[in-house]
Design an enzyme around this catalytic site. Sequence first.
Site: not given
Ligand code: SIN
Length: 495
Positions: A166, A265, A299, A473
């Site tokens: 993604n 994550e 996510c 992170e």
């Molecule tokens: C993710 O969907 O794993 C990361 C999303 C983000 O860094 O904003």
Amino acid sequence: MQNNQDLGLQDLALQDKQLIKNFSYINGSWHSSESQIVVTNPANGNEVAHISNAGVVETELAVKAAKDALKMWSAKSANERASLLRNWFNLMMQHQDDLGRILTVEQGKPLAEAKGEIAYGAAFIEWFAEEGKRVYGDVIPGPSGDKRIIVIKQPVGVVASITPWNFPNAMIARKAAAALAAGCTFVVRPATQTPLSALAMAELAERAGIPAGVFNVVVGDDSRGMGKVLTQHPDVAKFTFTGSTPVGKTLISQCASTVKKVSMELGGNAPFVVFDDADIDAAVQGAMVSKYRNAGQTCVCTNRIFVQKGVLEQFTEKFTAAVAALSIGDGLADGVSIGPMISSDAVNDVDKLVADSLAAGATLVLGGKRDSAGDNFYQPTILTGVTNDMPIACNEIFGPVSPIIAFDNEAEVIALANDTEYGLAAYFYSRDIGRIWRVAEGLEYGMVGINEGIISNAAAPFGGVKQSGNGREGSKYGLDDYLEIKYLCMGGLDK
Ligand code: SIN
């Protein structure tokens, strides 16, 4: 091997065609294999590239390369590492347009969003180039006069990672930049759907002068075999993963045999809460970006929208008008604001969640079916009358669907928002300062957007609690996961 330039990539009008690579990048060279994997454009199903299919052998070679390079890389000064990372950042930004086009063609997100991801990924490289210079230790008063306690921080060693489709650029950059700045060497297995962005990053890392073996990319479809090497190899000191919670659990258990340091994550089920006292236009705007970014495939995407009953009608009407105005299509076409989902299977999963929730009593306000733009497109969708126990609210949707749940009061909505095993991101809109503190502190999430729908940036600690993972992170905290604390006890000082 078929020439990738014959597979439709020439239509991308890249300024630098050398950014397209067909091979894994191990120890500073490009490795070919007998078999190939095919990369397809999710917008139209066309084949865009054939990549050498690496496996266990190549993954072991990459770990060995990282191990062999570790002494040299960790011995460099933070300034030397920073200057190489800064070169890498500059090159990524110089090639932002090409990298964005490559990302759109393999992942699907609209070009403007893809270029935004390149800048987002590069920002981590810039951030950690600087932050690596600030790995401070400590001097602690000793328990007796003849002793001094000193704390130093050292790189953990070889870092292995598995990254998702993604964010094919930024999720690698966020991990690799922190690892390299800390003095670790790095091996990544990117998602097989989106290897081109990872390989383009390797090409730019080489041009930046990052030495052979420090940054390695292995592309292959043997997820089980390669995953075992990355999680069980005794020379890997730390493993980091971005992806789903079920896969994360398996990987954590595999890391147990060699007691690796892990950071995860994982999935989310983000609540987005609109209180009666909110600025409704701002809340609509926040819901749009936090829900429909990347076609709902992040996510941290809003998963459940809770609206207090006093503003339910007003919010739903304005939000529906904004969602209806989204323009769906191929991410390379002008004016497109929402691209395809990653695969037809992903569309089926979302469609089933919607169907099951309608059967459970939800009401369809907008969308609710595949879009005529192509097999991988799903219409931006809104459901109302949803309850927290419906399938659409209990599962991570990972698609462009907004379930709206009505609520009465603050205590009730905090309990509903926390009623999930996940704890990654949450959002709420309110203008009452007392409520803002109560709700922010009451939400069991690693990140909370307050009157804000976009919370991700290099200076902020990204990460979750509960089954959304561990570790952070980005930010000054992001280096901690790549460093070991060593305590030096200096005795005999009064003799
Ligand atoms: C993710 O969907 O794993 C990361 C999303 C983000 O860094 O904003």
